[in-house]
Design an enzyme around this catalytic site. Structure first.
Site, PDB file in Angstrom:
ATOM      1  N   GLU A 310       0.812  -1.234   0.000  1.00 36.49           N
ATOM      2  CA  GLU A 310       0.000   0.000   0.000  1.00 36.49           C
ATOM      3  C   GLU A 310       0.834   1.268   0.000  1.00 36.49           C
ATOM      4  O   GLU A 310       0.797   2.046   0.956  1.00 36.49           O
ATOM      5  CB  GLU A 310      -0.882   0.030   1.255  1.00 36.49           C
ATOM      6  CG  GLU A 310      -1.904  -1.056   1.340  1.00 36.49           C
ATOM      7  CD  GLU A 310      -2.573  -1.091   2.720  1.00 36.49           C
ATOM      8  OE1 GLU A 310      -2.159  -0.359   3.635  1.00 36.49           O
ATOM      9  OE2 GLU A 310      -3.507  -1.869   2.876  1.00 36.49           O
ATOM     10  N   ARG A 313       3.207   7.716  -0.120  1.00 36.37           N
ATOM     11  CA  ARG A 313       4.249   8.738  -0.277  1.00 36.37           C
ATOM     12  C   ARG A 313       5.177   8.446  -1.456  1.00 36.37           C
ATOM     13  O   ARG A 313       5.484   9.336  -2.245  1.00 36.37           O
ATOM     14  CB  ARG A 313       5.075   8.780   1.011  1.00 36.37           C
ATOM     15  CG  ARG A 313       6.082   9.932   1.084  1.00 36.37           C
ATOM     16  CD  ARG A 313       7.041   9.737   2.265  1.00 36.37           C
ATOM     17  NE  ARG A 313       6.388   9.334   3.470  1.00 36.37           N
ATOM     18  CZ  ARG A 313       5.943  10.159   4.419  1.00 36.37           C
ATOM     19  NH1 ARG A 313       6.119  11.446   4.294  1.00 36.37           N
ATOM     20  NH2 ARG A 313       5.340   9.685   5.501  1.00 36.37           N
ATOM     21  N   CYS A 381      -0.376  33.348  11.386  1.00 35.31           N
ATOM     22  CA  CYS A 381      -0.112  34.030  12.656  1.00 35.31           C
ATOM     23  C   CYS A 381       0.612  33.163  13.675  1.00 35.31           C
ATOM     24  O   CYS A 381       0.140  33.040  14.811  1.00 35.31           O
ATOM     25  CB  CYS A 381      -1.426  34.494  13.243  1.00 35.31           C
ATOM     26  SG  CYS A 381      -2.358  35.496  12.117  1.00 35.31           S
TER      27      CYS A 381
HETATM   28  N1  LLP Z   1      -1.437   1.934   4.560  1.00 34.39           N
HETATM   29  C1  LLP Z   1      -1.878   2.388   5.750  1.00 34.39           C
HETATM   30  C2  LLP Z   1      -2.760   1.556   6.536  1.00 34.39           C
HETATM   31  C3  LLP Z   1      -1.481   3.647   6.217  1.00 34.39           C
HETATM   32  O1  LLP Z   1      -1.918   4.079   7.387  1.00 34.39           O
HETATM   33  C4  LLP Z   1      -0.617   4.445   5.420  1.00 34.39           C
HETATM   34  C5  LLP Z   1      -0.184   5.768   5.877  1.00 34.39           C
HETATM   35  C6  LLP Z   1      -0.201   3.944   4.178  1.00 34.39           C
HETATM   36  C7  LLP Z   1      -0.621   2.675   3.782  1.00 34.39           C
HETATM   37  C8  LLP Z   1       0.702   4.711   3.248  1.00 34.39           C
HETATM   38  O2  LLP Z   1       1.946   4.938   3.817  1.00 34.39           O
HETATM   39  P1  LLP Z   1       3.097   5.679   2.950  1.00 34.39           P
HETATM   40  O3  LLP Z   1       3.528   4.739   1.843  1.00 34.39           O
HETATM   41  O4  LLP Z   1       2.512   6.909   2.416  1.00 34.39           O
HETATM   42  O5  LLP Z   1       4.176   5.931   3.918  1.00 34.39           O
HETATM   43  N2  LLP Z   1       1.055  12.475   7.435  1.00 34.39           N
HETATM   44  C9  LLP Z   1       2.297  11.740   7.559  1.00 34.39           C
HETATM   45  C10 LLP Z   1       2.175  10.335   7.047  1.00 34.39           C
HETATM   46  C11 LLP Z   1       1.071   9.529   7.713  1.00 34.39           C
HETATM   47  C12 LLP Z   1       0.924   8.174   7.102  1.00 34.39           C
HETATM   48  C13 LLP Z   1      -0.357   7.549   7.496  1.00 34.39           C
HETATM   49  N3  LLP Z   1      -0.578   6.239   6.969  1.00 34.39           N
HETATM   50  C14 LLP Z   1       3.404  12.513   6.832  1.00 34.39           C
HETATM   51  O6  LLP Z   1       3.146  13.571   6.296  1.00 34.39           O
HETATM   52  O7  LLP Z   1       4.545  12.086   6.824  1.00 34.39           O
END
Ligand code: LLP
Length: 452
Positions: A310, A313, A381
């Site tokens: 999954e 990013r 702000c």
């Molecule tokens: N699968 C599940 C169940 C997840 O909770 C997430 C991300 C992903 C896949 C995707 O993960 P990635 O490949 O994107 O790392 N807002 C934070 C990141 C939070 C990620 C939440 N879950 C940031 O800006 O770094």
């Protein structure tokens, strides 16, 4: 009277924009003073659509999706890539995901609605979330989503009841918390023992969840899920997770005669935000993760499950940039130079929230060295309203256009209307063309929910 400490100065970084291409979208080109993306001049894009603006390289997004799809299929044919929509979600993006033959993970009724508007094949939608509402569960079942990742007993009961009432059988997989501390920011670790997500193996909760799921009518219990965190550089965390999950799955086969048909290993692969970051490649990730799965299937003589991964990013972060216009430059001698732009924590909260780092350059001075150290700050702000801290940058002045690289994931998605700022628009560029895929908000949008 205390005297403010002089900021510890970072050595100037004389690189020009052309030296930053490692973290830029694939089609970004710097030719002398001109910077193009998808064959389009960035300054023209800024002029035409205004700033702040998110710009995505569609080829880059497609390339990342195709790399995941192909690298995993090569190592493990029974695999599917599930794009985590939470990283960046809009109708145009969901359409690209579908066209590249990938699945999508939706974490809310809202993300489901966008996927539906995009005409996404619902059997390729995975419904996630640690506290799905009853309404969201019903919407997902009515839409015909392929699978739920379940986090609680209450959720399983609701799925079972609603699916039965509709004469359906809903496929589910159980989110398991393998107790792994991935090497990343504490806020984005998700599989520690004390996580709010999923069922723990060690305290028996995961086994109880399985026993419970197997008793439920209207539910097809198909396998397990784990997601250990985000922005992970160290692939050994995945190997550890796979080993823990297969040991558990083997125990469950012995105790409950249950064989998982699906194993979803979540997302989390890290990306380079700065030119000094050295994350693993998609090919390395695919090879190491599927290597661990092969090894475990062989060790336990476990039938090969379908595997899902999954990524969010690593599909979109480096595909996207943000363009801003400089409003003012203020130098506090001996302390810092503040370059204030027409956005900030409302379009990129990641710096304030996680201390994230980015590379930036002045588009109209791209051929000059970045020999000034400054804080690129927003217009909101709060002192914490910083887009890039201690950023090497070309000398700049009001009216110049700044490009911040690597903002394609979790920036637009976590944007807010703080100070009643309108959220930026989003454009895709490809083959010399720009298309607006999300328009900039207007004051009418801001007023739409007020009752007066
Ligand atoms: N699968 C599940 C169940 C997840 O909770 C997430 C991300 C992903 C896949 C995707 O993960 P990635 O490949 O994107 O790392 N807002 C934070 C990141 C939070 C990620 C939440 N879950 C940031 O800006 O770094």
């Amino acid at each position: 009277m205390s005297i403010a400490p002089v900021r510890e100065h970072v050595l100037p970084d004389y690189m020009k924009a052309v030296d930053l291409l490692k973290v830029a979208p694939r089609t970004m080109a710097v030719d002398g003073g001109k910077v193009t993306l998808g064959g389009v001049d960035l300054l023209d894009i800024a002029k035409r659509f205004g700033t702040a603006l998110y710009v995505y390289d569609e080829d880059h997004i497609r390339h990342q999706l195709a790399s995941y799809r192909d690298e995993f299929k090569t190592c493990y044919p029974q695999s599917n890539v599930v794009y985590a929509a939470k990283a960046f979600c809009c109708v145009a993006m969901d359409k690209v995901v579908a066209e590249e033959g990938c699945y999508i993970d939706v974490a809310s009724g809202g993300e489901l609605a966008i996927a539906q508007a995009a005409g996404f094949p619902m059997e390729h939608v995975i419904a996630q979330g640690n506290n799905k509402s009853e309404l969201e569960i019903e919407q997902c079942i009515d839409a015909g989503v392929g699978c739920f990742v379940v986090d609680t007993h209450e959720e399983m009961e609701r799925i079972s009841a609603y699916a039965q009432s509709k004469g359906k059988t809903q496929r589910i997989i159980i989110r398991v918390c393998p107790g792994i501390e991935a090497d990343t920011h504490a806020y984005i670790q998700t599989a520690n023992e004390d996580s709010k997500f999923g069922f723990n193996i060690r305290n028996g909760a995961a086994e109880q969840a399985l026993s419970f799921a197997l008793t439920l009518p209207g539910v097809d219990m198909a396998g397990f899920h784990c997601h250990i965190g985000s922005q992970i550089f160290e692939l050994t965390s995945y190997v550890e997770a796979v080993n823990t999950m297969f040991a558990f799955m083997n125990d469950m086969r012995q105790a409950h005669d249950f064989v998982a048909r699906i194993f979803d290993m979540g997302g989390g692969l890290g990306i380079p935000y700065t030119i000094y970051d050295r994350p693993s490649t998609i090919a390395q990730f695919a090879s190491v993760a599927t290597g661990a799965i092969h090894a475990n299937c062989s060790e336990y003589d476990y039938p090969y499950p379908e595997i899902l991964t999954e990524p969010g990013r690593s599909i979109v972060a480096n595909a996207g940039i943000t363009l801003y216009t400089v409003g003012s430059v203020k130098t506090v001698p001996g302390i810092c130079t503040y370059v204030a732009v027409d956005g900030g924590m409302t379009d990129n909260i990641r710096t304030a929230l996680y201390g994230s780092k980015y590379e930036a350059f002045v588009v109209n001075n791209a051929d000059k060295p970045r020999d000034v150290i400054c804080d690129i700050v927003g217009k909101h702000c709060e002192s914490g309203d910083v887009v890039v801290k201690n950023s090497p940058l070309q000398a700049c002045t009001a009216g110049d256009i700044i490009c911040v690289l690597g903002t394609g994931a979790y920036c637009n998605e976590m944007a807010s209307n703080y100070n009643k700022q309108v959220r930026p628009g989003v454009v895709f560029v490809k083959d010399g063309e720009v298309r607006e895929v999300v328009r900039r908000e207007t004051y009418e949008d801001l007023l739409r929910r007020d009752v007066y």
